[in-house]
Design a protein around this motif. Structure first.
Motif, PDB file in Angstrom:
ATOM      1  N   CYS A  24     -27.832   4.499  38.300  1.00  0.00           N
ATOM      2  CA  CYS A  24     -28.912   4.984  39.163  1.00  0.00           C
ATOM      3  C   CYS A  24     -30.220   4.395  38.668  1.00  0.00           C
ATOM      4  O   CYS A  24     -30.358   4.068  37.487  1.00  0.00           O
ATOM      5  CB  CYS A  24     -29.007   6.509  39.120  1.00  0.00           C
ATOM      6  SG  CYS A  24     -27.615   7.358  39.864  1.00  0.00           S
ATOM      7  N   TYR A  65     -26.544  10.260  49.797  1.00  0.00           N
ATOM      8  CA  TYR A  65     -25.966   9.373  48.785  1.00  0.00           C
ATOM      9  C   TYR A  65     -25.572  10.139  47.518  1.00  0.00           C
ATOM     10  O   TYR A  65     -24.506   9.891  46.954  1.00  0.00           O
ATOM     11  CB  TYR A  65     -26.931   8.231  48.460  1.00  0.00           C
ATOM     12  CG  TYR A  65     -27.277   7.405  49.673  1.00  0.00           C
ATOM     13  CD1 TYR A  65     -26.295   7.033  50.588  1.00  0.00           C
ATOM     14  CD2 TYR A  65     -28.581   7.009  49.927  1.00  0.00           C
ATOM     15  CE1 TYR A  65     -26.616   6.295  51.724  1.00  0.00           C
ATOM     16  CE2 TYR A  65     -28.899   6.265  51.059  1.00  0.00           C
ATOM     17  CZ  TYR A  65     -27.915   5.914  51.953  1.00  0.00           C
ATOM     18  OH  TYR A  65     -28.224   5.181  53.078  1.00  0.00           O
ATOM     19  N   THR A 145     -38.582   7.035  43.892  1.00  0.00           N
ATOM     20  CA  THR A 145     -37.496   6.538  44.717  1.00  0.00           C
ATOM     21  C   THR A 145     -36.292   6.434  43.799  1.00  0.00           C
ATOM     22  O   THR A 145     -36.368   5.793  42.746  1.00  0.00           O
ATOM     23  CB  THR A 145     -37.835   5.165  45.323  1.00  0.00           C
ATOM     24  OG1 THR A 145     -39.006   5.315  46.138  1.00  0.00           O
ATOM     25  CG2 THR A 145     -36.692   4.639  46.170  1.00  0.00           C
ATOM     26  N   ASP A 147     -32.165   5.533  43.478  1.00  0.00           N
ATOM     27  CA  ASP A 147     -31.104   4.752  44.108  1.00  0.00           C
ATOM     28  C   ASP A 147     -29.800   4.969  43.356  1.00  0.00           C
ATOM     29  O   ASP A 147     -29.780   4.965  42.119  1.00  0.00           O
ATOM     30  CB  ASP A 147     -31.469   3.271  44.104  1.00  0.00           C
ATOM     31  CG  ASP A 147     -30.481   2.446  44.908  1.00  0.00           C
ATOM     32  OD1 ASP A 147     -30.642   2.392  46.135  1.00  0.00           O
ATOM     33  OD2 ASP A 147     -29.545   1.890  44.299  1.00  0.00           O
ATOM     34  N   GLY A 152     -26.969   3.861  48.013  1.00  0.00           N
ATOM     35  CA  GLY A 152     -28.304   3.660  48.555  1.00  0.00           C
ATOM     36  C   GLY A 152     -29.269   4.618  47.894  1.00  0.00           C
ATOM     37  O   GLY A 152     -28.931   5.285  46.913  1.00  0.00           O
ATOM     38  N   GLY A 153     -30.474   4.672  48.417  1.00  0.00           N
ATOM     39  CA  GLY A 153     -31.492   5.501  47.783  1.00  0.00           C
ATOM     40  C   GLY A 153     -32.407   6.172  48.777  1.00  0.00           C
ATOM     41  O   GLY A 153     -32.259   6.035  49.995  1.00  0.00           O
TER      42      GLY A 153
END
Length: 161
Positions: A24, A65, A145, A147, A152-153
């Motif tokens: 991540c 996600y 942010t 991810d 995805g993020g």
């Protein structure tokens, strides 16, 4: 007793990577998440005094996600949910478990012990006043942010009292 610590990006990244078993990333966001941000999943955390001390919010894509990756689901349903702007019941339940474990970011020695109180999905009902107040605060907060590799993020916010 000290105040609840504001988690660092590395702590957020490490917690989620360990939880979902995938790499991540967590980087500073370009802006603040607000109650007006469309499609939020918001968790409130209570202290032993019964008072909300922290709020964590993720947008629907990140919720999808994180929820899919912890549930060992393929990325397809999560990408569909992100595109639709709405989480299935299973994805909401899974991301709620992720948000429950997130309480560990706040529980350090000498800080008040926090537990998950509630999880709200703004696509299903209006956010409660407490969550709205926290998300409008510009005080102690981290906007990032996040991810999840292979999925995805999306947007992530922590706001402390």
């Amino acid at each position: 007793m000290t105040t609840t610590p504001l988690p660092q990006l590395k702590e957020i990244k490490d917690l989620y990577a360990g939880l979902v078993g995938r790499a991540c990333t967590a980087v500073p966001a370009g802006g603040l998440m607000t109650p007006e941000t469309k499609g939020l999943v918001v968790a409130t955390y209570l202290s032993n005094r019964g008072q909300v001390e922290a709020v964590v919010a993720v947008d629907v894509p990140l919720g999808a996600y994180l929820g899919a990756s912890i549930g060992l689901m393929p990325p397809g349903p999560a990408k569909d949910a992100a595109a639709d702007g709405r989480l299935s019941d299973v994805l909401l339940e899974n991301v709620s478990e992720v948000l429950n474990v997130t309480a560990g970011l706040f529980n350090t020695e000498d800080a008040p012990h926090l537990v998950l109180a509630d999880v709200f999905d703004s696509t299903r009902a209006a956010l409660p006043g407490t969550a709205v107040s926290f998300l409008r605060s510009t005080g102690r907060r981290v906007d990032a942010t996040v991810d999840v590799a292979g999925y995805g993020g999306g947007a992530y916010t922590v706001v402390l009292r």
